[in-house]
Design a protein around this motif. Sequence first.
Motif, PDB file in Angstrom:
ATOM      1  N   LEU A 249       6.814  22.943 -27.195  1.00 21.56           N
ATOM      2  CA  LEU A 249       5.793  22.054 -26.651  1.00 21.56           C
ATOM      3  C   LEU A 249       5.179  21.214 -27.766  1.00 21.56           C
ATOM      4  CD1 LEU A 249       4.079  24.360 -24.046  1.00 21.56           C
ATOM      5  CD2 LEU A 249       5.689  22.532 -23.659  1.00 21.56           C
ATOM      6  N   LEU A 254       2.338  18.027 -27.269  1.00 19.61           N
ATOM      7  CA  LEU A 254       1.164  18.363 -26.460  1.00 19.61           C
ATOM      8  C   LEU A 254      -0.034  18.619 -27.362  1.00 19.61           C
ATOM      9  CD1 LEU A 254       2.048  20.605 -23.426  1.00 19.61           C
ATOM     10  CD2 LEU A 254       1.422  18.235 -23.537  1.00 19.61           C
ATOM     11  N   PRO A 255      -1.224  18.180 -26.958  1.00 24.11           N
ATOM     12  CA  PRO A 255      -2.356  18.140 -27.848  1.00 24.11           C
ATOM     13  C   PRO A 255      -2.766  19.280 -28.755  1.00 24.11           C
ATOM     14  CG  PRO A 255      -2.809  16.707 -26.145  1.00 24.11           C
ATOM     15  CD  PRO A 255      -1.472  17.287 -25.851  1.00 24.11           C
ATOM     16  N   PHE A 260       1.145  16.618 -31.801  1.00 20.66           N
ATOM     17  CA  PHE A 260       0.313  15.549 -31.270  1.00 20.66           C
ATOM     18  C   PHE A 260      -0.204  14.632 -32.367  1.00 20.66           C
ATOM     19  CE2 PHE A 260      -3.947  14.124 -29.718  1.00 20.66           C
ATOM     20  CZ  PHE A 260      -3.469  13.253 -28.760  1.00 20.66           C
ATOM     21  N   THR A 280       1.689   2.168 -24.704  1.00 17.51           N
ATOM     22  CA  THR A 280       1.766   2.879 -23.426  1.00 17.51           C
ATOM     23  C   THR A 280       3.197   3.279 -23.116  1.00 17.51           C
ATOM     24  OG1 THR A 280       0.025   1.397 -22.743  1.00 17.51           O
ATOM     25  CG2 THR A 280       0.973   2.778 -21.057  1.00 17.51           C
ATOM     26  N   THR A 283       4.036   6.327 -25.131  1.00 12.99           N
ATOM     27  CA  THR A 283       3.458   7.577 -24.627  1.00 12.99           C
ATOM     28  C   THR A 283       4.189   8.045 -23.384  1.00 12.99           C
ATOM     29  OG1 THR A 283       1.868   6.308 -23.387  1.00 12.99           O
ATOM     30  CG2 THR A 283       1.106   7.260 -25.422  1.00 12.99           C
ATOM     31  N   LEU A 284       4.525   7.099 -22.502  1.00 14.96           N
ATOM     32  CA  LEU A 284       5.159   7.548 -21.267  1.00 14.96           C
ATOM     33  C   LEU A 284       6.568   8.063 -21.531  1.00 14.96           C
ATOM     34  CD1 LEU A 284       3.773   5.002 -18.720  1.00 14.96           C
ATOM     35  CD2 LEU A 284       3.126   7.360 -19.095  1.00 14.96           C
ATOM     36  N   LEU A 287       6.913  11.724 -21.998  1.00  9.63           N
ATOM     37  CA  LEU A 287       7.033  12.595 -20.827  1.00  9.63           C
ATOM     38  C   LEU A 287       8.478  12.982 -20.573  1.00  9.63           C
ATOM     39  CD1 LEU A 287       4.640  11.000 -18.230  1.00  9.63           C
ATOM     40  CD2 LEU A 287       4.355  13.072 -19.500  1.00  9.63           C
ATOM     41  N   LEU A 290       9.374  15.595 -22.948  1.00  9.88           N
ATOM     42  CA  LEU A 290       8.647  16.814 -22.639  1.00  9.88           C
ATOM     43  C   LEU A 290       9.326  17.579 -21.515  1.00  9.88           C
ATOM     44  CD1 LEU A 290       6.124  18.303 -23.420  1.00  9.88           C
ATOM     45  CD2 LEU A 290       4.979  17.244 -21.534  1.00  9.88           C
ATOM     46  N   TYR A 291       9.984  16.855 -20.602  1.00  7.97           N
ATOM     47  CA  TYR A 291      10.592  17.532 -19.465  1.00  7.97           C
ATOM     48  C   TYR A 291      11.662  18.512 -19.924  1.00  7.97           C
ATOM     49  CZ  TYR A 291      12.437  18.402 -14.896  1.00  7.97           C
ATOM     50  OH  TYR A 291      12.821  19.031 -13.752  1.00  7.97           O
ATOM     51  N   LEU A 294      10.164  21.454 -21.731  1.00  9.59           N
ATOM     52  CA  LEU A 294       9.533  22.359 -20.773  1.00  9.59           C
ATOM     53  C   LEU A 294      10.586  23.228 -20.103  1.00  9.59           C
ATOM     54  CD1 LEU A 294       6.798  22.975 -19.518  1.00  9.59           C
ATOM     55  CD2 LEU A 294       7.361  21.417 -17.701  1.00  9.59           C
TER      56      LEU A 294
ATOM     57  N   PHE B 152       3.095  17.342 -15.321  1.00  9.53           N
ATOM     58  CA  PHE B 152       3.495  15.942 -15.374  1.00  9.53           C
ATOM     59  C   PHE B 152       2.543  15.022 -14.630  1.00  9.53           C
ATOM     60  CE2 PHE B 152       7.057  17.852 -17.242  1.00  9.53           C
ATOM     61  CZ  PHE B 152       7.569  16.891 -18.078  1.00  9.53           C
ATOM     62  N   LEU B 159      -1.929  10.293 -20.551  1.00 11.81           N
ATOM     63  CA  LEU B 159      -1.400   9.621 -21.738  1.00 11.81           C
ATOM     64  C   LEU B 159      -1.826   8.153 -21.802  1.00 11.81           C
ATOM     65  CD1 LEU B 159       2.066  11.316 -22.125  1.00 11.81           C
ATOM     66  CD2 LEU B 159       0.083  11.572 -23.554  1.00 11.81           C
ATOM     67  N   VAL B 163      -4.295   5.769 -24.820  1.00 15.16           N
ATOM     68  CA  VAL B 163      -4.175   4.389 -25.299  1.00 15.16           C
ATOM     69  C   VAL B 163      -5.429   3.596 -24.944  1.00 15.16           C
ATOM     70  CG1 VAL B 163      -2.796   2.308 -25.180  1.00 15.16           C
ATOM     71  CG2 VAL B 163      -1.684   4.516 -25.080  1.00 15.16           C
TER      72      VAL B 163
END
Lengths: 348, 460
Positions: A249, A254-255, A260, A280, A283-284, A287, A290-291, A294, B152, B159, B163
């Motif tokens: 993770l 993750l923070p 992070f 942005t 960051t997306l 995800l 991360l999947y 996870l 998710f 997230l 920003v």
Amino acid sequence: MSPYVITILLSSLGLGTALTFMSSHWLLAWMGLEINTLAILPLMAQHHHPRAVEATTKYFLAQAAAAATILFASTINAWTTGEWNIYCLSHPAATILITMALALKVGLAPVHFWMPPVMQGLTLTTGLIMATWQKLAPFALIIQMAPFTHPLLLTTLGLLSVFIGGWGGLNQTQLRKILAYSSIAHLGWMIIVTQYKPQLTVLVLITYIIMTSATFLTFKLMATTKINTLAMSWAKVPTITAMAALALLSLGGLPPLTGFMPKWLILQELTMQGLPLTATMMTLSALLSLYFYLRLCYAMTLTISPNTNNSSAPWRLQNTQATAPLATLMIMTLLLLPLTPLAQTLTN
Amino acid sequence: MLKILIPTIMLFPTIWLSPSKWVWTTTTLQSLIIALVSLSWINWSSETGWASSNLYMGTDPLSTPLLVLTCWLLPLMILASQNHIKAEPIARQRNYITLLASLQTFLIMAFGATEIIMFYIMFEATLIPTLIIITRWGNQAVRLSAGTYFLFYTLAGSLPLLVALLLLHQNTGSLSMLIIQYSQPMALSSWGDKIWWAGCLIAFLVKMPLYGVHLWLPKAHVEAPVAGSMVLATILLKLGGYGMMRMMLMLDPLSKDMVYPVIALALWGVLMTGSICLRQTDLKSLIAYSSVSHMGLVAGGILIQTPWGFTGALVLMIAHGLVSSALFCLANTTYERTHSRTMILARGMQIIFPLTAVWWFLSNLANLALPPLPNLMGELVIITALFNWSPWTLILTGAGTLITAAYSLYLFLMSQRGPLPQHIINLQPFHTREHLLMILHLLPVALLITKPEIMWGWWY
């Protein structure tokens, strides 16, 4: 492999990288890269497995092509400007060629295709060297090159890498391929910020090396290369299995974990440069990565006994691997976030 | 601040070093002492609005009730999970309590943070322990997909928030809650600013959850063990409401026009999720949807940005936190005896558990906002504020309260009244522990109405 040979190979591996670090002349930098490549090839092929030989060949072809391109482009630059110095790269064709060649060397998308199959053919130790040490020399050159190359090129490389690194890993069941895609995604984070704040690139590189080393060493300790066998590793080393889920993770960013910190600082830099849209998207894309991290956590830690499992119990052999490096790296993988002010001071 | 935080962190050595026989007793005791000490925050004597502050943390009237609620919940969670975790090996029991305690630590730092980025990091940090609680200690295989949904949905919302916060930081030069409300109002008009506005709120709206992005919540609640459900309903949803209240102060000029679709969705959600409750067969799912319905009202109260709206939202958040947690505990007591969440399989329980039927009765009455409980106060204040904002909202909020009453009644009648099914022949009697748990949930609800100022927030 005989200890004499392995000493020579490892010291050449170090020497090649050191030579590239110290060079200000393109020819010398190219030589360092070549020594580095040639030194790792025997290490990759030391188990005469068809997969290993295939991986070695693929790696050799990709690296040789990249090195030849670097040589070619720096010669063009020297031809037109009469200057071999790395800091004096001014010909636009030469800069773009060299940037792409270095991208091929580290495995940035869209020239990343060699990386997952090559990683898949290696032992975990060689894979660890491939994912960490082999990135250093090309990145030293990329950081020096970044001010001269086209900003859009670097941004495109970065965005493509994070998305392809996230996307590619989703469909994998082989741990080494997943780690290769994770490496591609992290390289994307490194390259996106190179032109604005190269110190941050170094920071990402350092944290990535820490996190990925911890992961590789864990997998090596568990002697597992597939998700399927990962599901039985808790029977061998329960505590490390619990930690490893957190380490994954952390790789995902993750923070409260170390991973992070570089993401945060990069996003801060990108927004300061007036690029909130790029930030942005970055960051997306996290995800996506991360999947699959996870999914590994689910298989490894979160579905442990009592449950039905689909693989046979692993051999419980005597562990010969030193655990002190793993312990140190694991702690650093999990708990470095409070040191962010220090990282910020050092990178300003 | 530290006099709570340090004992909370010292829970970890307590958990791992106390002898296995005493683990549950010592941790419950220590967390209960922490909860009692945390009551001292309520004793308010600050003129600046902030108290017990150090360099990074402090309390103000908005965060204090939530902080106290966080501290209050930990002993209750430990009490509630004792029965079903006791069967595990001792190391796993300790692991479980460690997760609960770490969640508490992160939550205290989240509500106590005076810097918005610190709040953000702690907001995110709560994800990992909650994820592990849901996916490791849940009961069925579906828990993995519930964990994925949970992680998710939250991250996809939060997230972009990071920003957006970094952009805000760049514009104002500081994200400290102590001074940010005094900074220059920003001239926000462009499309980019509107997207920024949405980025600032979506994370919290997902966490609340707003109707439309709420699908993760029923899944998570249904699959989580009792402590996970309790902390989700009581605190984690309130992180969303709290974050929204903090952010709304900074979004001022834009919010006036931008909030319409969100308020519409929130109030529509009150009706829709209430109606979903009316046809639920799954006990925990019903309570989860009832949470969504209540939080829709909270979201509406916050979004109209009047002092009454904020006060009502805070009161309802606290009251709903205690009551929904009580309902989840009750649902779990049934689950531990019948091993099923299906309501039709556990009817007519009043005949065998009369005292528990009293707890069900009281919790359901509190859930449907019976006077004089604080739930009524919160709902009434929000409905009044919304009515003042636009009289037409009364159609939605009025129907919403009616449906809330209907499904609370349905829940009570279905689980407690009527004949006992034939298959229920041998149920374990209730433990004193479980009655104590219910008292500790419902007593604060009853006592709070005698002095509601402590949860009124900034305006009393």
